[in-house]
Scaffold this motif. Structure first.
Motif, PDB file in Angstrom:
ATOM      1  N   GLY A  61       0.818  -1.228  -0.054  1.00  0.00           N
ATOM      2  CA  GLY A  61      -0.089  -0.033  -0.022  1.00  0.00           C
ATOM      3  C   GLY A  61       0.996   1.319  -0.146  1.00  0.00           C
ATOM      4  O   GLY A  61       1.807   1.258   0.773  1.00  0.00           O
ATOM      5  N   THR A  62       0.289   2.225  -0.892  1.00  0.00           N
ATOM      6  CA  THR A  62       1.139   3.541  -0.899  1.00  0.00           C
ATOM      7  C   THR A  62       0.229   4.634  -1.300  1.00  0.00           C
ATOM      8  O   THR A  62      -0.936   4.429  -1.946  1.00  0.00           O
ATOM      9  CB  THR A  62       2.260   3.415  -1.857  1.00  0.00           C
ATOM     10  N   ARG A  63       0.611   5.721  -0.870  1.00  0.00           N
ATOM     11  CA  ARG A  63      -0.101   6.999  -1.306  1.00  0.00           C
ATOM     12  C   ARG A  63       0.068   7.079  -2.949  1.00  0.00           C
ATOM     13  O   ARG A  63       1.162   6.386  -3.496  1.00  0.00           O
ATOM     14  CB  ARG A  63       0.467   8.257  -0.614  1.00  0.00           C
ATOM     15  N   GLY A  64      -0.548   7.859  -3.674  1.00  0.00           N
ATOM     16  CA  GLY A  64      -0.555   7.917  -5.153  1.00  0.00           C
ATOM     17  C   GLY A  64       0.361   8.824  -5.771  1.00  0.00           C
ATOM     18  O   GLY A  64       0.158   9.022  -6.998  1.00  0.00           O
ATOM     19  N   SER A  65       0.998   9.890  -4.990  1.00  0.00           N
ATOM     20  CA  SER A  65       1.870  10.785  -5.425  1.00  0.00           C
ATOM     21  C   SER A  65       3.158  10.345  -6.127  1.00  0.00           C
ATOM     22  O   SER A  65       3.394   9.117  -5.933  1.00  0.00           O
ATOM     23  CB  SER A  65       2.158  11.817  -4.201  1.00  0.00           C
ATOM     24  N   ALA A  66       3.480  10.977  -7.076  1.00  0.00           N
ATOM     25  CA  ALA A  66       4.760  10.481  -7.886  1.00  0.00           C
ATOM     26  C   ALA A  66       5.679   9.996  -6.873  1.00  0.00           C
ATOM     27  O   ALA A  66       6.403   8.964  -7.017  1.00  0.00           O
ATOM     28  CB  ALA A  66       5.042  11.557  -8.631  1.00  0.00           C
ATOM     29  N   LEU A  67       6.160  10.941  -5.957  1.00  0.00           N
ATOM     30  CA  LEU A  67       7.201  10.492  -4.883  1.00  0.00           C
ATOM     31  C   LEU A  67       6.785   9.394  -4.274  1.00  0.00           C
ATOM     32  O   LEU A  67       7.797   8.489  -3.746  1.00  0.00           O
ATOM     33  CB  LEU A  67       7.337  11.737  -3.848  1.00  0.00           C
ATOM     34  N   ALA A  68       5.592   9.157  -3.658  1.00  0.00           N
ATOM     35  CA  ALA A  68       5.204   7.962  -3.046  1.00  0.00           C
ATOM     36  C   ALA A  68       5.349   6.633  -3.667  1.00  0.00           C
ATOM     37  O   ALA A  68       5.911   5.679  -3.274  1.00  0.00           O
ATOM     38  CB  ALA A  68       3.931   8.053  -2.344  1.00  0.00           C
ATOM     39  N   LEU A  69       5.027   6.921  -4.793  1.00  0.00           N
ATOM     40  CA  LEU A  69       5.069   5.646  -5.870  1.00  0.00           C
ATOM     41  C   LEU A  69       6.545   5.419  -6.164  1.00  0.00           C
ATOM     42  O   LEU A  69       6.915   4.135  -6.474  1.00  0.00           O
ATOM     43  CB  LEU A  69       4.389   6.051  -7.287  1.00  0.00           C
ATOM     44  N   ALA A  70       7.411   6.515  -6.473  1.00  0.00           N
ATOM     45  CA  ALA A  70       8.755   6.056  -6.493  1.00  0.00           C
ATOM     46  C   ALA A  70       9.336   5.416  -5.573  1.00  0.00           C
ATOM     47  O   ALA A  70      10.322   4.336  -5.721  1.00  0.00           O
ATOM     48  CB  ALA A  70       9.429   7.436  -6.941  1.00  0.00           C
ATOM     49  N   GLN A  71       9.241   5.973  -4.235  1.00  0.00           N
ATOM     50  CA  GLN A  71       9.928   5.176  -3.150  1.00  0.00           C
ATOM     51  C   GLN A  71       9.465   4.106  -2.799  1.00  0.00           C
ATOM     52  O   GLN A  71       9.949   2.787  -2.184  1.00  0.00           O
ATOM     53  CB  GLN A  71      10.012   6.376  -1.759  1.00  0.00           C
ATOM     54  N   SER A  72       8.093   3.814  -2.801  1.00  0.00           N
ATOM     55  CA  SER A  72       7.315   2.509  -2.714  1.00  0.00           C
ATOM     56  C   SER A  72       7.719   1.424  -3.763  1.00  0.00           C
ATOM     57  O   SER A  72       8.008   0.288  -3.379  1.00  0.00           O
ATOM     58  CB  SER A  72       5.972   2.565  -2.996  1.00  0.00           C
ATOM     59  N   GLN A  73       8.003   1.989  -5.029  1.00  0.00           N
ATOM     60  CA  GLN A  73       8.504   0.852  -5.900  1.00  0.00           C
ATOM     61  C   GLN A  73       9.818   0.302  -5.768  1.00  0.00           C
ATOM     62  O   GLN A  73      10.339  -0.841  -5.818  1.00  0.00           O
ATOM     63  CB  GLN A  73       8.653   1.598  -7.211  1.00  0.00           C
ATOM     64  N   ARG A  74      10.743   1.204  -4.986  1.00  0.00           N
ATOM     65  CA  ARG A  74      12.094   0.808  -4.621  1.00  0.00           C
ATOM     66  C   ARG A  74      11.942  -0.349  -3.611  1.00  0.00           C
ATOM     67  O   ARG A  74      12.812  -1.301  -3.646  1.00  0.00           O
ATOM     68  CB  ARG A  74      13.058   1.847  -4.036  1.00  0.00           C
ATOM     69  N   VAL A  75      11.018  -0.070  -2.731  1.00  0.00           N
ATOM     70  CA  VAL A  75      10.840  -1.280  -1.571  1.00  0.00           C
ATOM     71  C   VAL A  75      10.236  -2.249  -2.264  1.00  0.00           C
ATOM     72  O   VAL A  75      10.693  -3.456  -1.813  1.00  0.00           O
ATOM     73  CB  VAL A  75       9.993  -0.712  -0.523  1.00  0.00           C
ATOM     74  N   ALA A  76       9.261  -1.828  -3.068  1.00  0.00           N
ATOM     75  CA  ALA A  76       8.817  -3.338  -3.657  1.00  0.00           C
ATOM     76  C   ALA A  76       9.843  -4.099  -4.437  1.00  0.00           C
ATOM     77  O   ALA A  76       9.754  -5.479  -4.427  1.00  0.00           O
ATOM     78  CB  ALA A  76       7.716  -2.776  -4.656  1.00  0.00           C
ATOM     79  N   ASP A  77      10.787  -3.616  -5.019  1.00  0.00           N
ATOM     80  CA  ASP A  77      11.767  -4.233  -5.868  1.00  0.00           C
ATOM     81  C   ASP A  77      12.750  -4.998  -4.745  1.00  0.00           C
ATOM     82  O   ASP A  77      13.123  -6.214  -5.150  1.00  0.00           O
ATOM     83  CB  ASP A  77      12.784  -3.426  -6.505  1.00  0.00           C
ATOM     84  N   SER A  78      13.037  -4.611  -3.623  1.00  0.00           N
ATOM     85  CA  SER A  78      13.788  -5.065  -2.756  1.00  0.00           C
ATOM     86  C   SER A  78      13.251  -5.965  -2.000  1.00  0.00           C
ATOM     87  O   SER A  78      13.549  -7.381  -1.842  1.00  0.00           O
ATOM     88  CB  SER A  78      13.928  -4.027  -1.730  1.00  0.00           C
ATOM     89  N   ILE A  79      11.719  -6.170  -1.855  1.00  0.00           N
ATOM     90  CA  ILE A  79      11.166  -7.169  -1.189  1.00  0.00           C
ATOM     91  C   ILE A  79      11.080  -8.356  -2.077  1.00  0.00           C
ATOM     92  O   ILE A  79      11.037  -9.503  -1.982  1.00  0.00           O
ATOM     93  CB  ILE A  79       9.588  -6.816  -0.852  1.00  0.00           C
ATOM     94  N   ALA A  80      10.629  -8.111  -3.446  1.00  0.00           N
ATOM     95  CA  ALA A  80      10.645  -9.128  -4.721  1.00  0.00           C
ATOM     96  C   ALA A  80      12.042  -9.811  -4.709  1.00  0.00           C
ATOM     97  O   ALA A  80      11.974 -11.021  -4.941  1.00  0.00           O
ATOM     98  CB  ALA A  80      10.105  -8.475  -5.953  1.00  0.00           C
ATOM     99  N   ALA A  81      12.987  -9.046  -4.636  1.00  0.00           N
ATOM    100  CA  ALA A  81      14.221  -9.518  -4.816  1.00  0.00           C
ATOM    101  C   ALA A  81      14.531 -10.521  -3.472  1.00  0.00           C
ATOM    102  O   ALA A  81      15.169 -11.776  -3.685  1.00  0.00           O
ATOM    103  CB  ALA A  81      15.310  -8.608  -5.014  1.00  0.00           C
ATOM    104  N   ARG A  82      13.989 -10.610  -2.595  1.00  0.00           N
ATOM    105  CA  ARG A  82      13.986 -11.118  -1.199  1.00  0.00           C
ATOM    106  C   ARG A  82      13.425 -12.507  -1.175  1.00  0.00           C
ATOM    107  O   ARG A  82      13.787 -13.317  -0.454  1.00  0.00           O
ATOM    108  CB  ARG A  82      14.392 -10.525  -0.274  1.00  0.00           C
ATOM    109  N   THR A  83      12.172 -12.141  -1.646  1.00  0.00           N
ATOM    110  CA  THR A  83      11.263 -13.318  -1.438  1.00  0.00           C
ATOM    111  C   THR A  83      10.963 -14.004  -2.602  1.00  0.00           C
ATOM    112  O   THR A  83      10.501 -15.178  -2.678  1.00  0.00           O
ATOM    113  CB  THR A  83       9.651 -12.599  -1.063  1.00  0.00           C
ATOM    114  N   GLY A  84      11.243 -13.566  -3.853  1.00  0.00           N
ATOM    115  CA  GLY A  84      10.863 -14.309  -5.028  1.00  0.00           C
ATOM    116  C   GLY A  84       9.618 -14.171  -5.527  1.00  0.00           C
ATOM    117  O   GLY A  84       9.126 -14.922  -6.408  1.00  0.00           O
ATOM    118  N   GLU A  85       8.628 -13.260  -4.794  1.00  0.00           N
ATOM    119  CA  GLU A  85       7.326 -12.969  -5.192  1.00  0.00           C
ATOM    120  C   GLU A  85       6.944 -11.770  -5.964  1.00  0.00           C
ATOM    121  O   GLU A  85       7.893 -10.784  -5.680  1.00  0.00           O
ATOM    122  CB  GLU A  85       6.513 -13.265  -3.968  1.00  0.00           C
ATOM    123  N   ASP A  86       6.094 -11.729  -6.610  1.00  0.00           N
ATOM    124  CA  ASP A  86       5.647 -10.400  -7.223  1.00  0.00           C
ATOM    125  C   ASP A  86       4.938  -9.445  -6.177  1.00  0.00           C
ATOM    126  O   ASP A  86       4.611 -10.077  -5.242  1.00  0.00           O
ATOM    127  CB  ASP A  86       4.615 -10.964  -8.333  1.00  0.00           C
TER     128      ASP A  86
END
Length: 323
Positions: free
Chosen positions: A5-30
């Motif tokens: 879950g994330t706010r919809g601003s460009a900044l919130a989406l950018a920083q949330s995507q970084r976290v999402a990429d890190s989680i995906a790399a560590r869990t192997g899940e989308d």
């Protein structure tokens, strides 16, 4: 599928995507981003008048508690200092640049702007700091996303956004704006920065530059393991000390307060300043050996907060902790 879950601003989406990429790399899940609209996103009122701390996080937390998402990402400085009974900050990744940055027309320094120049910011702290250091400048209340704020100085041509929505042209009406350097870096907009404001003379909001990854307390499994790996110990220690000052003083969003802590080897250092709206200030700074205290963040924050109050901080700003 992990739902973030994330706010919809460009900044919130950018920083949330970084976290999402890190989680995906560590869990192997989308990892899917779930956009959530908050009251702070839809109101144009000054931040200090919008109901206090948490205006950007309440709806995001409600979505998490309703199990509409599995994990959420906040800018830590937006997060209330009182823990939520059903939630936990499972990770604080390594802190980005904590400084504020100035974007000034013609590439000038703030000190070179002529008297009467208009500088925009919605932060009571930044407003007080500007009035203290540059009394000849006019401080203007400012809201809006990063692109809108930059356009107030740099201008903007009409166009179409990536989602198909129209972008209105804007003519510059400010001479400068003050923004967080970390946010500009996450949006790949550091090219617009004309001046970085040093922490020593310009302490920033507690937790600035840091993200908070929050989950329900009953989290388990691969996601919990991934978040534990993302947590950065020295970042958590430092920002917990900064936020403990805020909590001990009971300083809300209308209180101009800056605080910054860092860990260097075996020691942690914490400095804080409280301002009046006009720019008067009191300050305090202390340090301790981390291993000498059971709770070094709370211990250090107590010393700083007590000294701020003893030096008259409550006479400058609205602080509930002065009772």
């Amino acid at each position: 599928m992990i739902r973030l879950g994330t706010r919809g601003s460009a900044l919130a989406l950018a920083q949330s995507q970084r976290v999402a990429d890190s989680i995906a790399a560590r869990t192997g899940e989308d990892v899917e981003l779930v956009r959530i609209v908050t009251h702070g996103d839809v109101s144009s009122a000054p931040l200090a008048s919008m109901g206090g701390v948490g205006v950007f996080v309440a709806a995001v937390r409600e979505s998490l508690l309703a199990e509409e998402c599995d994990v959420v990402v906040h800018s830590l400085k937006d997060l209330p200092t009182t823990p939520h009974p059903g939630l936990i900050v499972a990770a604080m990744p390594k802190r980005a640049d904590a400084r504020d940055a100035a974007i000034v027309r013609l590439g000038l320094a703030l000190a070179d702007l002529p008297a009467g120049s208009k500088v925009g910011t919605g932060s009571p702290r930044r407003q007080a700091q500007l009035r203290r250091r540059f009394p000849g400048l006019e401080v203007v209340e400012l809201r809006g996303n990063v692109d809108t704020r930059l356009a107030r100085v740099l201008g903007r041509e009409a166009g179409v956004a990536a989602d198909g929505s129209p972008i209105e042209a804007m003519t510059p009406d400010l001479d400068a704006v003050i923004l967080a350097a970390a946010g500009l870096e996450r949006l790949s907009r550091l090219d617009v920065v004309t001046e970085y404001l040093g922490i020593d003379g310009w302490p920033t909001a507690p937790g600035q530059g840091c993200l908070a990854i929050e989950t329900r307390r009953d989290l388990s499994g691969p996601l919990k393991k991934a978040l534990l790996a993302l947590d950065h110990r020295s970042t958590r220690l430092a920002v917990e000390a900064e936020r403990a000052v805020l909590r001990r003083l009971e300083a809300g969003c209308s209180a101009p307060l800056g605080a910054h802590a860092f860990v260097d080897g075996e020691m942690m250092f914490l400095a804080s300043r409280v301002y009046s709206p006009e720019g008067e200030q009191v300050s305090s700074a202390h340090a301790l050996y981390v291993d000498d205290a059971d709770d070094p963040a709370e211990d250090l924050a107590a010393r700083v907060a007590d000294e701020l109050l003893a030096n008259g901080a409550a006479a400058l700003a609205p602080l509930g902790g002065a009772r």
